[in-house]
Design a protein around this motif. Structure first.
Motif, PDB file in Angstrom:
ATOM      1  N   MET A  44       0.782  -1.131   0.021  1.00 19.80           N
ATOM      2  CA  MET A  44       0.038   0.110  -0.053  1.00 19.80           C
ATOM      3  C   MET A  44       0.932   1.426   0.013  1.00 19.80           C
ATOM      4  O   MET A  44       1.599   1.534   1.110  1.00 19.80           O
ATOM      5  CB  MET A  44      -0.760   0.020   1.170  1.00 19.80           C
ATOM      6  CG  MET A  44      -1.798   1.193   1.386  1.00 19.80           C
ATOM      7  SD  MET A  44      -2.766   1.436   2.733  1.00 19.80           S
ATOM      8  CE  MET A  44      -3.786   0.014   2.509  1.00 19.80           C
ATOM      9  N   PRO A  45       1.021   1.802  -0.960  1.00 21.49           N
ATOM     10  CA  PRO A  45       1.654   3.017  -1.170  1.00 21.49           C
ATOM     11  C   PRO A  45       0.875   4.446  -0.934  1.00 21.49           C
ATOM     12  O   PRO A  45      -0.326   4.133  -1.343  1.00 21.49           O
ATOM     13  CB  PRO A  45       2.297   3.167  -2.531  1.00 21.49           C
ATOM     14  CG  PRO A  45       1.159   2.475  -3.279  1.00 21.49           C
ATOM     15  CD  PRO A  45       0.647   1.508  -2.462  1.00 21.49           C
ATOM     16  N   LEU A  46       1.466   5.609  -0.652  1.00 20.10           N
ATOM     17  CA  LEU A  46       1.068   6.850  -0.653  1.00 20.10           C
ATOM     18  C   LEU A  46       1.828   7.546  -1.842  1.00 20.10           C
ATOM     19  O   LEU A  46       2.792   7.515  -1.687  1.00 20.10           O
ATOM     20  CB  LEU A  46       1.119   7.542   0.552  1.00 20.10           C
ATOM     21  CG  LEU A  46       0.456   7.134   1.741  1.00 20.10           C
ATOM     22  CD1 LEU A  46       0.605   8.202   2.902  1.00 20.10           C
ATOM     23  CD2 LEU A  46      -1.198   7.417   1.408  1.00 20.10           C
ATOM     24  N   ALA A  52      -0.306  15.710 -14.565  1.00 19.81           N
ATOM     25  CA  ALA A  52      -1.702  15.156 -15.343  1.00 19.81           C
ATOM     26  C   ALA A  52      -2.821  15.283 -14.743  1.00 19.81           C
ATOM     27  O   ALA A  52      -3.036  15.491 -13.459  1.00 19.81           O
ATOM     28  CB  ALA A  52      -1.454  13.519 -15.374  1.00 19.81           C
ATOM     29  N   PRO A  53      -4.160  15.712 -15.164  1.00 20.99           N
ATOM     30  CA  PRO A  53      -5.320  15.994 -14.484  1.00 20.99           C
ATOM     31  C   PRO A  53      -5.964  14.577 -13.989  1.00 20.99           C
ATOM     32  O   PRO A  53      -5.495  13.561 -14.224  1.00 20.99           O
ATOM     33  CB  PRO A  53      -6.153  16.218 -15.644  1.00 20.99           C
ATOM     34  CG  PRO A  53      -5.532  15.798 -16.859  1.00 20.99           C
ATOM     35  CD  PRO A  53      -3.982  15.604 -16.828  1.00 20.99           C
ATOM     36  N   ALA A  54      -6.623  14.783 -12.824  1.00 24.05           N
ATOM     37  CA  ALA A  54      -7.233  13.835 -12.108  1.00 24.05           C
ATOM     38  C   ALA A  54      -7.937  12.667 -12.831  1.00 24.05           C
ATOM     39  O   ALA A  54      -7.791  11.499 -12.708  1.00 24.05           O
ATOM     40  CB  ALA A  54      -7.777  14.042 -10.839  1.00 24.05           C
ATOM     41  N   ASP A  55      -8.668  13.233 -13.784  1.00 22.01           N
ATOM     42  CA  ASP A  55      -9.435  12.271 -14.582  1.00 22.01           C
ATOM     43  C   ASP A  55      -8.620  11.337 -15.709  1.00 22.01           C
ATOM     44  O   ASP A  55      -9.048  10.391 -15.568  1.00 22.01           O
ATOM     45  CB  ASP A  55     -10.439  12.961 -15.489  1.00 22.01           C
ATOM     46  CG  ASP A  55      -9.936  14.100 -16.245  1.00 22.01           C
ATOM     47  OD1 ASP A  55      -8.700  14.202 -16.286  1.00 22.01           O
ATOM     48  OD2 ASP A  55     -10.574  14.498 -16.969  1.00 22.01           O
ATOM     49  N   SER A  74      -5.759  14.189  -1.793  1.00 19.55           N
ATOM     50  CA  SER A  74      -5.789  15.422  -1.717  1.00 19.55           C
ATOM     51  C   SER A  74      -5.374  15.957  -3.521  1.00 19.55           C
ATOM     52  O   SER A  74      -4.801  14.945  -3.882  1.00 19.55           O
ATOM     53  CB  SER A  74      -4.378  15.895  -1.182  1.00 19.55           C
ATOM     54  OG  SER A  74      -4.756  15.882   0.340  1.00 19.55           O
ATOM     55  N   ALA A  75      -5.750  16.899  -3.575  1.00 22.45           N
ATOM     56  CA  ALA A  75      -5.734  17.394  -4.973  1.00 22.45           C
ATOM     57  C   ALA A  75      -5.515  18.878  -5.041  1.00 22.45           C
ATOM     58  O   ALA A  75      -5.905  19.752  -4.257  1.00 22.45           O
ATOM     59  CB  ALA A  75      -7.023  17.101  -5.912  1.00 22.45           C
ATOM     60  N   ARG A  83      -3.973   6.975  -2.507  1.00 24.38           N
ATOM     61  CA  ARG A  83      -3.419   5.833  -1.433  1.00 24.38           C
ATOM     62  C   ARG A  83      -4.343   4.616  -2.444  1.00 24.38           C
ATOM     63  O   ARG A  83      -5.325   4.681  -2.959  1.00 24.38           O
ATOM     64  CB  ARG A  83      -4.174   5.968  -0.262  1.00 24.38           C
ATOM     65  CG  ARG A  83      -3.807   4.582   0.352  1.00 24.38           C
ATOM     66  CD  ARG A  83      -4.231   4.764   1.967  1.00 24.38           C
ATOM     67  NE  ARG A  83      -5.666   5.034   2.245  1.00 24.38           N
ATOM     68  CZ  ARG A  83      -6.154   6.054   3.342  1.00 24.38           C
ATOM     69  NH1 ARG A  83      -5.218   6.267   4.207  1.00 24.38           N
ATOM     70  NH2 ARG A  83      -7.277   6.202   3.287  1.00 24.38           N
ATOM     71  N   MET A  84      -3.536   3.401  -2.496  1.00 26.27           N
ATOM     72  CA  MET A  84      -3.782   2.715  -3.486  1.00 26.27           C
ATOM     73  C   MET A  84      -3.505   1.154  -2.679  1.00 26.27           C
ATOM     74  O   MET A  84      -2.545   1.186  -1.934  1.00 26.27           O
ATOM     75  CB  MET A  84      -3.442   2.846  -4.940  1.00 26.27           C
ATOM     76  CG  MET A  84      -2.033   2.692  -4.876  1.00 26.27           C
ATOM     77  SD  MET A  84      -1.350   3.468  -6.603  1.00 26.27           S
ATOM     78  CE  MET A  84      -1.722   5.293  -6.552  1.00 26.27           C
ATOM     79  N   GLN A  85      -3.851   0.116  -3.722  1.00 23.89           N
ATOM     80  CA  GLN A  85      -3.166  -1.167  -3.210  1.00 23.89           C
ATOM     81  C   GLN A  85      -2.418  -1.750  -4.441  1.00 23.89           C
ATOM     82  O   GLN A  85      -3.100  -1.524  -5.759  1.00 23.89           O
ATOM     83  CB  GLN A  85      -4.495  -2.308  -3.096  1.00 23.89           C
ATOM     84  CG  GLN A  85      -5.001  -1.940  -1.690  1.00 23.89           C
ATOM     85  CD  GLN A  85      -4.268  -2.653  -0.519  1.00 23.89           C
ATOM     86  OE1 GLN A  85      -3.183  -3.411  -0.478  1.00 23.89           O
ATOM     87  NE2 GLN A  85      -5.021  -2.632   0.580  1.00 23.89           N
TER      88      GLN A  85
END
Length: 225
Positions: A44-46, A52-55, A74-75, A83-85
């Protein structure tokens, strides 16, 4: 007593998580702030995503099979924190975190490469990672090793001469506003030329900034006598 060491290394993007996303966003910077183990087969990283745009980021991540549970934390104008797996292509990362008991302090991905800075408890732990890569057909190219010795210079990636120059400048008030001294006076104190002092301070500052903030920066630096 074994000494810890900081290792700078590289991994090809096609052997690491986010390969699909990195390939589809070639001009985007991926900077990992922290990686922790999440179960036996995931990490799990931050991660900061820049340029790049969020979309576009979320569309690219949605097509990447190595990513699950993407969450925007945050944006800002040109960067987002996620955060992701990571659920695949993380064998090397998990080996570092578990068998080698290492800490991945930084990871930076761009242009088909991942650049890592890893804190190992000792050289034997680093050797475990190298052997793991060789045994499993993976790549971990070690670019630099810095032993964390007791001297302050070594702990921060500085030569003794660079540390002395910074310490003298700080004590003399060179970094105060307004300055209480100038480079000519500092050069006299250190018994070196003005040009030598200027180069030493510049390289020392660059070394500190790189050591503290950057991992995908210049991998080697000429020694300063």
């Amino acid at each position: 007593m074994p000494n810890a060491c900081i290792v700078r290394g590289e991994i090809p993007a096609d052997e690491f998580a986010l390969y699909e996303a990195l390939s589809s966003l070639p001009d985007v910077e991926f900077e990992v702030e922290r990686i922790v183990q999440s179960g036996d087969e995931a990490a799990m990283p931050l991660m900061w995503i820049r340029n790049a745009p969020a979309d576009a980021v979320e569309e690219a991540f949605g097509r990447d099979p190595s990513v699950e549970e993407l969450e925007l934390l945050s944006a800002f104008d040109d960067e987002q924190l996620y955060r992701m797996q990571w659920v695949s292509e993380v064998e090397m990362v998990l080996q570092m975190l578990t068998n080698s008991e290492a800490t991945i302090t930084d990871a930076y991905g761009t242009d088909g490469r991942w650049y890592l800075r890893v804190l190992y408890p000792d050289r034997d732990s680093l050797s475990k990672t190298v052997r793991f890569a060789e045994d499993n057909g993976l790549t971990f190219e070690v670019r630099a090793i810095r032993q964390l010795e007791g001297e302050p210079a070594g702990r921060y990636g500085l030569t003794e001469a660079q540390f002395e120059a910074l310490e003298t400048a700080l004590e003399a008030g060179y970094y105060e506003v307004p300055r209480r001294t100038d480079q000519s006076d500092l050069a006299d104190r250190l018994e070196i030329s003005h040009q030598a002092l200027s180069e030493r301070l510049r390289r020392a500052t660059g070394a500190l900034v790189e050591d503290a903030l950057l991992v995908g920066a210049v991998e080697t630096r000429r020694d300063d006598s």
